[in-house]
Design a protein around this motif. Structure first.
Motif, PDB file in Angstrom:
ATOM      1  N   LYS A 145       0.833  -1.211   0.000  1.00  0.00           N
ATOM      2  CA  LYS A 145       0.000   0.000   0.000  1.00  0.00           C
ATOM      3  C   LYS A 145       0.863   1.255   0.000  1.00  0.00           C
ATOM      4  N   SER A 146       1.971   1.237   0.739  1.00  0.00           N
ATOM      5  CA  SER A 146       2.853   2.407   0.776  1.00  0.00           C
ATOM      6  C   SER A 146       3.491   2.639  -0.589  1.00  0.00           C
ATOM      7  N   GLN A 147       3.766   1.586  -1.333  1.00  0.00           N
ATOM      8  CA  GLN A 147       4.336   1.719  -2.676  1.00  0.00           C
ATOM      9  C   GLN A 147       3.319   2.327  -3.627  1.00  0.00           C
ATOM     10  N   GLU A 148       2.068   1.983  -3.412  1.00  0.00           N
ATOM     11  CA  GLU A 148       0.994   2.540  -4.226  1.00  0.00           C
ATOM     12  C   GLU A 148       0.910   4.054  -4.030  1.00  0.00           C
ATOM     13  N   ARG A 149       1.041   4.496  -2.785  1.00  0.00           N
ATOM     14  CA  ARG A 149       0.997   5.932  -2.489  1.00  0.00           C
ATOM     15  C   ARG A 149       2.199   6.653  -3.092  1.00  0.00           C
TER      16      ARG A 149
ATOM     17  N   SER B 264       3.871   5.736  -5.729  1.00  0.00           N
ATOM     18  CA  SER B 264       3.676   5.729  -7.167  1.00  0.00           C
ATOM     19  C   SER B 264       2.701   6.827  -7.611  1.00  0.00           C
ATOM     20  N   LYS B 265       1.646   7.032  -6.849  1.00  0.00           N
ATOM     21  CA  LYS B 265       0.673   8.075  -7.193  1.00  0.00           C
ATOM     22  C   LYS B 265       1.277   9.474  -7.065  1.00  0.00           C
ATOM     23  N   ARG B 266       2.146   9.675  -6.073  1.00  0.00           N
ATOM     24  CA  ARG B 266       2.797  10.975  -5.893  1.00  0.00           C
ATOM     25  C   ARG B 266       3.786  11.268  -7.011  1.00  0.00           C
ATOM     26  N   ALA B 267       4.363  10.260  -7.596  1.00  0.00           N
ATOM     27  CA  ALA B 267       5.383  10.438  -8.637  1.00  0.00           C
ATOM     28  C   ALA B 267       4.776  10.843  -9.973  1.00  0.00           C
ATOM     29  N   ARG B 268       3.471  10.710 -10.105  1.00  0.00           N
ATOM     30  CA  ARG B 268       2.818  11.043 -11.395  1.00  0.00           C
ATOM     31  C   ARG B 268       2.712  12.499 -11.634  1.00  0.00           C
TER      32      ARG B 268
END
Length: 71
Positions: free
Chosen positions: A61-65, A67-71
């Protein structure tokens, strides 16, 4: 109870490298690299790498967050 910390292992699920590879649909070789990556919540028992399922899901879940910030 050990050291004042209550331990309940009835619901503890531990994943292996092949388990994580199957869940993430990646090769076993890639899963080994992941297990050795800094920040991944793995541990060793003898020569075997393991990760607690709850820790793995939190990490995922932390990786998902991230990844979303990097967009």
């Amino acid at each position: 109870m050990k050291g004042g910390i209550p331990m309940n292992f009835d619901d503890l699920n531990v994943l292996t490298v092949p388990d994580v590879a199957e869940i993430l649909k990646i090769s076993t070789k890639s899963a080994y690299k992941l297990f050795n990556k800094q920040g991944f919540p793995s541990f060793k028992i003898g020569n075997s790498l393991r990760v607690c399922e709850d820790s793995f899901l939190s990490w995922l879940k932390s990786q998902e967050r991230v990844s979303k910030r990097a967009r």
